[in-house]
Design an enzyme around this catalytic site. Structure first.
Site, PDB file in Angstrom:
ATOM      1  N   TYR A 252       0.742  -1.509   0.307  1.00  0.00           N
ATOM      2  CA  TYR A 252      -0.130   0.174  -0.203  1.00  0.00           C
ATOM      3  C   TYR A 252       1.153   1.022   0.099  1.00  0.00           C
ATOM      4  O   TYR A 252       0.616   2.189  -0.950  1.00  0.00           O
ATOM      5  CB  TYR A 252      -0.952  -0.006   1.099  1.00  0.00           C
TER       6      TYR A 252
HETATM    7  C1  UGA Z   1      -3.627   4.450   8.378  1.00  0.00           C
HETATM    8  C2  UGA Z   1      -5.352   3.805   7.105  1.00  0.00           C
HETATM    9  O1  UGA Z   1      -5.268   2.628   7.436  1.00  0.00           O
HETATM   10  C3  UGA Z   1      -4.444   4.187   6.164  1.00  0.00           C
HETATM   11  O2  UGA Z   1      -4.734   4.430   4.544  1.00  0.00           O
HETATM   12  C4  UGA Z   1      -3.253   4.844   6.212  1.00  0.00           C
HETATM   13  O3  UGA Z   1      -2.772   5.513   5.368  1.00  0.00           O
HETATM   14  C5  UGA Z   1      -2.591   5.390   7.386  1.00  0.00           C
HETATM   15  O4  UGA Z   1      -3.337   5.291   8.786  1.00  0.00           O
HETATM   16  C6  UGA Z   1      -1.388   6.471   7.107  1.00  0.00           C
HETATM   17  O5  UGA Z   1      -1.124   7.429   8.347  1.00  0.00           O
HETATM   18  O6  UGA Z   1      -0.521   5.713   6.848  1.00  0.00           O
HETATM   19  P1  UGA Z   1      -2.544   2.256  10.365  1.00  0.00           P
HETATM   20  O7  UGA Z   1      -1.911   3.263  10.900  1.00  0.00           O
HETATM   21  O8  UGA Z   1      -2.414   1.024  10.621  1.00  0.00           O
HETATM   22  O9  UGA Z   1      -3.340   2.672   8.654  1.00  0.00           O
HETATM   23  O10 UGA Z   1      -4.109   3.473  11.306  1.00  0.00           O
HETATM   24  P2  UGA Z   1      -5.134   1.606  12.216  1.00  0.00           P
HETATM   25  O11 UGA Z   1      -6.084   0.917  11.294  1.00  0.00           O
HETATM   26  O12 UGA Z   1      -5.618   2.394  12.758  1.00  0.00           O
HETATM   27  O13 UGA Z   1      -4.082   1.547  13.469  1.00  0.00           O
HETATM   28  C7  UGA Z   1      -3.626   2.240  13.877  1.00  0.00           C
HETATM   29  C8  UGA Z   1      -2.816   0.912  15.183  1.00  0.00           C
HETATM   30  O14 UGA Z   1      -3.129  -0.547  15.741  1.00  0.00           O
HETATM   31  C9  UGA Z   1      -2.007  -0.232  14.116  1.00  0.00           C
HETATM   32  O15 UGA Z   1       0.164  -0.151  14.589  1.00  0.00           O
HETATM   33  C10 UGA Z   1      -2.430  -1.637  13.695  1.00  0.00           C
HETATM   34  O16 UGA Z   1      -1.140  -1.926  14.688  1.00  0.00           O
HETATM   35  C11 UGA Z   1      -3.981  -1.634  15.159  1.00  0.00           C
HETATM   36  N1  UGA Z   1      -4.216  -2.349  15.266  1.00  0.00           N
HETATM   37  C12 UGA Z   1      -5.571  -2.093  14.497  1.00  0.00           C
HETATM   38  C13 UGA Z   1      -4.074  -3.536  16.421  1.00  0.00           C
HETATM   39  O17 UGA Z   1      -3.984  -3.641  17.760  1.00  0.00           O
HETATM   40  N2  UGA Z   1      -5.973  -4.549  15.690  1.00  0.00           N
HETATM   41  C14 UGA Z   1      -7.210  -4.448  14.972  1.00  0.00           C
HETATM   42  O18 UGA Z   1      -7.498  -4.147  14.765  1.00  0.00           O
HETATM   43  C15 UGA Z   1      -6.691  -2.756  14.389  1.00  0.00           C
END
Ligand code: UGA
Length: 317
Positions: A151
């Site tokens: 991504y």
């Molecule tokens: C998000 C968005 O999904 C992307 O589209 C975006 O580009 C990205 O932010 C970005 O800022 O670049 P992410 O940081 O993975 O990606 O966002 P979340 O899904 O809110 O996850 C945040 C954290 O929580 C991650 O470390 C993930 O590992 C964790 N997480 C997520 C969990 O521990 N459990 C879950 O069920 C979901």
């Protein structure tokens, strides 16, 4: 030129929030969304419910790759390009072709359509995922980029394409690197959505890894404000970090949820997800100086607002 703008990915989380702001501020918005089934198209229609009948809002339900956008772009003051296949952890395997189509080919098509419209500003929605794993925190726009998810590679390709078209054809591009945006209407696959729904419905929260990973969480209205500022900006910079200034660990987020939601919820720790970076933290000094960007909503207030939105959303189903 006046107040005509074009928004791609208009029914999504950030896109729909931006459209509402634009309509409220008196812009004439042409919006496009292909309503992919990455998550419920019905939910995306719901995102537009309060503006769909507005006289200054027109929705085109099409895929940009199959639609002639030339006429809409012609005479638009700004194109806000939010259409994308989002989601860091899903971008492996055969899904990758969807990411290439939606994040690279679509961006290139928009850039081609902008040739001859050099006065039109293109605001490209980029992502903190372009940085990848780094010891250099906070992240600065000019540091080395090493995305760790497919991504992130596609979002970075889109950014590079914007730079190429700017340099070679004078297209008026600007990229905003959002850092984990959250708030009302947040995508259901994202952490806060999953956590809040689990907590409100007696479900189980899954934590990837040990939960010590950190994110610079950004409230959606601050990301929207950055888009409005980017439309007007006429300085030299072309890439900005947009972070909320609320860098905490996933475990810290759980503590906030516990203090805000009375229900009991279970927590299960599972394997770290491939493609996830350990830490993000935005250096927003350039956005502050150049755009006048200043995030307004802190994490506790923002989570409170997202919980409130989910309470209504779940009750209305
Ligand atoms: C998000 C968005 O999904 C992307 O589209 C975006 O580009 C990205 O932010 C970005 O800022 O670049 P992410 O940081 O993975 O990606 O966002 P979340 O899904 O809110 O996850 C945040 C954290 O929580 C991650 O470390 C993930 O590992 C964790 N997480 C997520 C969990 O521990 N459990 C879950 O069920 C979901």
């Amino acid at each position: 030129m006046d107040n005509k703008v074009f928004v791609t990915g208009a029914a999504g989380f950030i896109g729909s929030t931006l459209c509402k702001r634009l309509v409220d501020d008196g812009y004439r918005v042409t919006a496009i969304d292909s309503f992919t089934d990455y998550y419920s198209p019905e939910r995306k229609h719901g995102n537009l419910r309060d503006i769909i009948s507005h006289k200054n809002f027109e929705l085109i339900e099409e895929d940009i790759n199959d639609y002639d956008i030339g006429e809409i772009i012609n005479g638009s003051r700004c194109v806000f390009h939010l259409a994308a296949q989002a989601g860091v952890r899903m971008s492996w395997g055969k899904e990758f072709s969807v990411y290439v189509d939606s994040n690279i080919l679509t961006t290139q098509k928009i850039l081609e359509a902008l040739k001859g419209n050099e006065r039109t500003r293109l605001v490209y929605s980029s992502s903190s995922s372009v940085y990848g794993q780094t010891d250099k925190l906070p992240m600065r726009e000019d540091q080395r980029l090493k995305p760790v998810s497919p991504y992130g590679v596609t979002k970075l390709s889109g950014e590079h394409l914007c730079e190429l078209y700017r340099i070679n054809f004078g297209i008026n591009t600007l990229s905003l690197r959002y850092f984990t945006v959250y708030g009302p209407r947040q995508r259901p696959d994202m952490a806060f959505s999953r956590f809040i729904v689990a907590a409100l419905t007696g479900g189980e929260i899954e934590i990837y890894g040990d939960g010590k990973q950190t994110r610079d969480f950004t409230f959606v209205s601050d990301a929207v404000e950055a888009n409005m500022l980017a439309m007007e900006y006429d300085g030299e910079e072309t890439i900005f970090n947009i972070g909320g200034g609320s860098r905490v660990s996933v475990l810290d987020v759980l503590e906030i949820l516990k203090s805000r939601i009375d229900e009991d919820f279970d927590i299960r720790f599972i394997d770290k997800a491939k493609g996830d970076v350990l830490d993000t933290w935005a250096d927003t000094s350039s956005a502050r100086k150049e755009l006048g960007f200043s995030p307004r909503i802190g994490l506790e207030e923002g989570i409170e607002r997202e919980i409130g939105w989910y309470r209504n959303f779940l009750n209305s189903k």
